[in-house]
Design a protein around this motif. Sequence first.
Motif, PDB file in Angstrom:
ATOM      1  N   VAL A   1      17.033  76.979 -42.034  1.00 45.87           N
ATOM      2  CA  VAL A   1      16.146  75.821 -41.916  1.00 45.87           C
ATOM      3  C   VAL A   1      16.175  75.266 -40.492  1.00 45.87           C
ATOM      4  N   ASP A   2      15.009  75.123 -39.898  1.00 44.07           N
ATOM      5  CA  ASP A   2      14.877  74.460 -38.602  1.00 44.07           C
ATOM      6  C   ASP A   2      15.170  72.973 -38.777  1.00 44.07           C
ATOM      7  N   GLN A   3      15.570  72.292 -37.681  1.00 46.51           N
ATOM      8  CA  GLN A   3      15.816  70.854 -37.825  1.00 46.51           C
ATOM      9  C   GLN A   3      14.659  70.014 -37.284  1.00 46.51           C
ATOM     10  N   PHE A   4      14.358  70.082 -35.977  1.00 51.87           N
ATOM     11  CA  PHE A   4      13.281  69.271 -35.404  1.00 51.87           C
ATOM     12  C   PHE A   4      11.937  69.692 -36.002  1.00 51.87           C
ATOM     13  N   GLY A   5      11.225  68.727 -36.545  1.00 48.80           N
ATOM     14  CA  GLY A   5       9.920  69.012 -37.109  1.00 48.80           C
ATOM     15  C   GLY A   5       9.955  69.381 -38.577  1.00 48.80           C
ATOM     16  N   VAL A   6      11.151  69.673 -39.102  1.00 50.83           N
ATOM     17  CA  VAL A   6      11.311  70.009 -40.522  1.00 50.83           C
ATOM     18  C   VAL A   6      12.162  68.949 -41.213  1.00 50.83           C
ATOM     19  N   LEU A   7      13.363  68.739 -40.689  1.00 56.22           N
ATOM     20  CA  LEU A   7      14.260  67.741 -41.268  1.00 56.22           C
ATOM     21  C   LEU A   7      14.046  66.350 -40.669  1.00 56.22           C
ATOM     22  N   HIS A   8      13.758  66.297 -39.378  1.00 54.41           N
ATOM     23  CA  HIS A   8      13.592  65.002 -38.701  1.00 54.41           C
ATOM     24  C   HIS A   8      12.719  65.170 -37.473  1.00 54.41           C
ATOM     25  N   ASP A   9      12.333  64.046 -36.873  1.00 53.24           N
ATOM     26  CA  ASP A   9      11.476  64.065 -35.685  1.00 53.24           C
ATOM     27  C   ASP A   9      12.239  63.690 -34.419  1.00 53.24           C
ATOM     28  N   GLY A  10      13.563  63.714 -34.515  1.00 58.50           N
ATOM     29  CA  GLY A  10      14.392  63.332 -33.378  1.00 58.50           C
ATOM     30  C   GLY A  10      14.864  61.899 -33.427  1.00 58.50           C
ATOM     31  N   MET A  11      14.131  61.055 -34.186  1.00 51.38           N
ATOM     32  CA  MET A  11      14.493  59.645 -34.304  1.00 51.38           C
ATOM     33  C   MET A  11      14.917  59.284 -35.726  1.00 51.38           C
ATOM     34  N   ARG A  12      14.274  59.918 -36.721  1.00 53.11           N
ATOM     35  CA  ARG A  12      14.544  59.580 -38.125  1.00 53.11           C
ATOM     36  C   ARG A  12      14.212  60.776 -39.009  1.00 53.11           C
ATOM     37  N   PRO A  13      14.842  60.863 -40.180  1.00 59.81           N
ATOM     38  CA  PRO A  13      14.510  61.948 -41.108  1.00 59.81           C
ATOM     39  C   PRO A  13      13.079  61.798 -41.621  1.00 59.81           C
TER      40      PRO A  13
ATOM     41  N   ILE B   1      22.858  77.304 -47.062  1.00 58.78           N
ATOM     42  CA  ILE B   1      21.924  76.750 -46.083  1.00 58.78           C
ATOM     43  C   ILE B   1      22.516  76.857 -44.686  1.00 58.78           C
ATOM     44  N   LEU B   2      21.734  77.426 -43.788  1.00 59.08           N
ATOM     45  CA  LEU B   2      22.099  77.474 -42.374  1.00 59.08           C
ATOM     46  C   LEU B   2      21.003  76.770 -41.591  1.00 59.08           C
ATOM     47  N   VAL B   3      21.356  75.717 -40.879  1.00 60.14           N
ATOM     48  CA  VAL B   3      20.398  75.032 -40.020  1.00 60.14           C
ATOM     49  C   VAL B   3      20.372  75.767 -38.682  1.00 60.14           C
ATOM     50  N   LEU B   4      19.198  76.226 -38.296  1.00 58.37           N
ATOM     51  CA  LEU B   4      19.029  77.035 -37.081  1.00 58.37           C
ATOM     52  C   LEU B   4      18.112  76.295 -36.125  1.00 58.37           C
ATOM     53  N   SER B   5      18.625  75.984 -34.940  1.00 53.04           N
ATOM     54  CA  SER B   5      17.893  75.098 -34.039  1.00 53.04           C
ATOM     55  C   SER B   5      17.792  75.653 -32.624  1.00 53.04           C
ATOM     56  N   ASN B   6      16.615  75.483 -32.031  1.00 46.84           N
ATOM     57  CA  ASN B   6      16.432  75.782 -30.608  1.00 46.84           C
ATOM     58  C   ASN B   6      16.855  74.580 -29.775  1.00 46.84           C
ATOM     59  N   SER B   7      18.037  74.083 -30.031  1.00 50.23           N
ATOM     60  CA  SER B   7      18.585  72.979 -29.238  1.00 50.23           C
ATOM     61  C   SER B   7      19.523  73.544 -28.182  1.00 50.23           C
TER      62      SER B   7
ATOM     63  N   TRP C   1      24.670  71.137 -45.902  1.00 55.51           N
ATOM     64  CA  TRP C   1      24.382  72.439 -45.303  1.00 55.51           C
ATOM     65  C   TRP C   1      25.716  73.150 -45.099  1.00 55.51           C
ATOM     66  N   ASP C   2      25.658  74.476 -45.031  1.00 55.68           N
ATOM     67  CA  ASP C   2      26.878  75.277 -44.917  1.00 55.68           C
ATOM     68  C   ASP C   2      27.213  75.635 -43.477  1.00 55.68           C
ATOM     69  N   TYR C   3      26.194  75.935 -42.695  1.00 56.89           N
ATOM     70  CA  TYR C   3      26.394  76.376 -41.317  1.00 56.89           C
ATOM     71  C   TYR C   3      25.338  75.729 -40.426  1.00 56.89           C
ATOM     72  N   PHE C   4      25.714  75.572 -39.151  1.00 52.64           N
ATOM     73  CA  PHE C   4      24.753  75.112 -38.146  1.00 52.64           C
ATOM     74  C   PHE C   4      24.868  76.053 -36.954  1.00 52.64           C
ATOM     75  N   LEU C   5      23.737  76.551 -36.489  1.00 53.08           N
ATOM     76  CA  LEU C   5      23.730  77.428 -35.319  1.00 53.08           C
ATOM     77  C   LEU C   5      22.618  76.981 -34.387  1.00 53.08           C
ATOM     78  N   SER C   6      22.987  76.652 -33.152  1.00 55.51           N
ATOM     79  CA  SER C   6      21.998  76.271 -32.148  1.00 55.51           C
ATOM     80  C   SER C   6      21.933  77.339 -31.059  1.00 55.51           C
ATOM     81  N   SER C   7      20.791  77.397 -30.397  1.00 56.40           N
ATOM     82  CA  SER C   7      20.659  78.318 -29.268  1.00 56.40           C
ATOM     83  C   SER C   7      21.652  77.943 -28.172  1.00 56.40           C
ATOM     84  N   GLY C   8      21.967  76.638 -28.054  1.00 52.45           N
ATOM     85  CA  GLY C   8      22.963  76.218 -27.076  1.00 52.45           C
ATOM     86  C   GLY C   8      24.335  76.777 -27.367  1.00 52.45           C
ATOM     87  N   GLU C   9      24.683  76.899 -28.648  1.00 47.21           N
ATOM     88  CA  GLU C   9      25.976  77.483 -29.031  1.00 47.21           C
ATOM     89  C   GLU C   9      26.024  78.968 -28.666  1.00 47.21           C
ATOM     90  N   VAL C  10      24.941  79.678 -28.971  1.00 45.73           N
ATOM     91  CA  VAL C  10      24.875  81.106 -28.630  1.00 45.73           C
ATOM     92  C   VAL C  10      24.989  81.297 -27.119  1.00 45.73           C
TER      93      VAL C  10
END
Length: 282
Positions: free
Chosen positions: A22-34, A52-58, A79-88
Amino acid sequence: MHNTRSSRGIQDLVDLFDCFIVDQFGVLHDGMRPYPGAVDALVMLKRAGKTILVLSNSGRRSAPNEQRLLRLGFQIGSWDYFLSSGEVAWKRLDRLLRERGGAEPLKCLLLARGGDRSAVEGLPLEIVDSGADADIVLLSGSMGDRFDMDHYRRLLEPAAARNVTCICTNPDKIMLTEVGPRFGAGRIAEVYAEMGAPVMRIGKPFPEIYQIAVEMLGHPPAIRTACVGDSIEHDIAGGRRAGLPTVLVGTGILDTLSRAEKAELFRRHGAAPDYFLPAFTW
């Protein structure tokens, strides 16, 4: 939407998939609120026994992103896992810099959002303010709601003239801000490439981040793993290239687009989603 099945909420897909990316920005929230219903939908999906793995281009690392979700009101354990492009990117840079051994620290021009330094914390890099001094450009975020593109051109031109490599850890070309959509780090990376300088992109829609996500999930059957996002160019195209079913939500960067405009994006990127949800609700 040709070949795309419409659903009322994520509940309609529960019996079809075991894992949700699941993406975060635009799906779960808009950066300010869910988004309305998103907090509960994530909880209910987890209660249904899904992974559930939250996958983000953050460009930020995974931990700061998870902390932001909690501050926004999302529930711990939903959620079970979080993976950001910044982490990679951080892990790749850490490995490359260790292989350099005892050489002098690379001089890094860091372009981030809100003064975030998580992209470089713990790395043997010397942060510089000018592209003229940089050995490497690390582009982890955009301040497109404060600066125009000419600001970034002026900052980056001296580095581009010296053919300095830019590592873009957030390929999103559009970002959501309090003042509306603005250009993202991915668009800045495009401008840098137009100057003739080399750019390395990490994140969606590129294969590496999906390979890592699937590995974190324990290599579940692809047909039982759904990618949920709001970006046709990144979430839908990336999921399809990874061989995974895709779910497009109508919030985020698509919020104001007409059906015809969405269809044109499907055609342009060769990526129509398998399912469409008006929003990430139960």
